[in-house]
Design an enzyme around this catalytic site. Sequence first.
Site, mmCIF file in Angstrom:
data_model
loop_
_atom_site.group_PDB
_atom_site.id
_atom_site.type_symbol
_atom_site.label_atom_id
_atom_site.label_comp_id
_atom_site.label_asym_id
_atom_site.label_seq_id
_atom_site.Cartn_x
_atom_site.Cartn_y
_atom_site.Cartn_z
ATOM 1 N N SER A 157 -6.038 2.126 18.365
ATOM 2 C CA SER A 157 -5.440 1.472 19.528
ATOM 3 C C SER A 157 -5.642 2.302 20.788
ATOM 4 O O SER A 157 -5.742 3.530 20.735
ATOM 5 C CB SER A 157 -3.939 1.288 19.274
ATOM 6 O OG SER A 157 -3.262 0.955 20.461
ATOM 7 N N LYS A 175 -1.111 6.153 15.281
ATOM 8 C CA LYS A 175 -2.547 5.906 15.485
ATOM 9 C C LYS A 175 -3.273 7.219 15.770
ATOM 10 O O LYS A 175 -4.381 7.456 15.275
ATOM 11 C CB LYS A 175 -2.763 4.898 16.621
ATOM 12 C CG LYS A 175 -2.299 3.492 16.283
ATOM 13 C CD LYS A 175 -2.997 2.940 15.049
ATOM 14 C CE LYS A 175 -2.536 1.556 14.661
ATOM 15 N NZ LYS A 175 -3.121 1.087 13.395
ATOM 16 N N TYR A 218 4.787 4.459 17.265
ATOM 17 C CA TYR A 218 3.619 3.637 16.893
ATOM 18 C C TYR A 218 2.327 4.299 17.380
ATOM 19 O O TYR A 218 1.377 4.488 16.623
ATOM 20 C CB TYR A 218 3.735 2.229 17.487
ATOM 21 C CG TYR A 218 2.418 1.500 17.496
ATOM 22 C CD1 TYR A 218 1.845 1.052 16.301
ATOM 23 C CD2 TYR A 218 1.712 1.283 18.688
ATOM 24 C CE1 TYR A 218 0.624 0.414 16.300
ATOM 25 C CE2 TYR A 218 0.493 0.642 18.690
ATOM 26 C CZ TYR A 218 -0.061 0.201 17.493
ATOM 27 O OH TYR A 218 -1.283 -0.426 17.496
ATOM 28 N N LEU A 257 0.806 -1.223 0.000
ATOM 29 C CA LEU A 257 0.000 0.000 0.000
ATOM 30 C C LEU A 257 0.840 1.274 0.000
ATOM 31 O O LEU A 257 0.310 2.364 -0.188
ATOM 32 C CB LEU A 257 -0.936 0.006 1.212
ATOM 33 C CG LEU A 257 -2.057 -1.046 1.183
ATOM 34 C CD1 LEU A 257 -2.698 -1.173 2.560
ATOM 35 C CD2 LEU A 257 -3.108 -0.697 0.145
ATOM 36 N N ASN A 281 4.751 -9.234 21.012
ATOM 37 C CA ASN A 281 3.621 -9.251 21.936
ATOM 38 C C ASN A 281 3.783 -10.355 22.977
ATOM 39 O O ASN A 281 4.444 -11.367 22.733
ATOM 40 C CB ASN A 281 2.304 -9.439 21.172
ATOM 41 C CG ASN A 281 2.008 -8.263 20.249
ATOM 42 O OD1 ASN A 281 2.464 -7.159 20.478
ATOM 43 N ND2 ASN A 281 1.235 -8.517 19.209
#
Length: 341
Positions: free
Chosen positions: A126, A155, A151, A60, A201
């Site tokens: 988030s 968002k 990060y 993208l 994670n």
Amino acid sequence: MDKILVTGGLGFIGSHTVVELQKEGYEVVIIDNLSNSSINVLDGITSISGKKPIFENLDLRDRADVEAFFAKHNDIKGVIHFAASKAVGESVKEPLLYYENNISTLVYILKELKKLPEASFIFSSSCTVYGQADELPITENDPVKKAESPYGNTKQIGEEIIRDTCKVTPSIKAIALRYFNPVGAHESVNIGELPIGVPQNLVPFITQTAIGLREQLSVFGDDYPTADGTCIRDYIHVVDLANAHVVALERLLKNNNKANYETFNLGTGTGSSVLEVIKSFEKVSGKKLNYKIVGRREGDVISAYADTTKANEELGWKTKLSLDDAMRSAWNWEQKVRKDK
């Protein structure tokens, strides 16, 4: 049924959402560049739903490719946008990678949606937009704080871009879903969380440690002002989360939205500490986990869990699965992945 584009649709949350969309009869087109996913996930989705989604291997960040895609698929009715880099620690080390991958791709998609007579857009946001919240649980009305990481900043900026676009583009309706910590796997164990390289994670690191792929799990800090000293998060089962995306999309497609830009928190409403997650895993797996307390990690907030009242009442959505359910499915998935290799 309507044709829905899911970007990052072979990723962890994306693949589960594709399954739930197909279950409701939608025709799904997936865009994924396989940078943090596997083409085998397509087979996993198909084995669950019995229908293979359309797949386009596309980056993208290439605007010309995005334009060509929308020229080819000019009957897209809705977009669920997952495609993004998402590791807090990595974003601190590689901020430009995150700004390019998470911001430019969003802009290119919105530019194409502006050309359509009508479009519904769901944004994968988030709880990081809240930073370290002043009060818990966190509501949608709580202030968006200065981001703790690049990060988190992507968002925040992403939400601002969508809100500003919707303000001047009535043909685009959008919902930003601010979710907390997705965990678990589909009950069929045909899809689940499959990080490439070292997991960023907690839960996949737990399962990989338990199966022997990682020597030891690091718990980043036990000196936080919480009951056991470890960070607290709101861990939501990925299937519950996937269902919320379908419900949110239908809200827009049926014109049930109250404004053409809305935000919703998605979580369980309950906070669990890192040590509580480890205990849950040990209980459902019957395995003792090798973990060690180490120093704090840059970018981590102390505690974050959701007030889910708005999503419960306005979307008519509630979580159904527990932390134990999530840990059990994550462990079953890990064992299947290793057996298949």
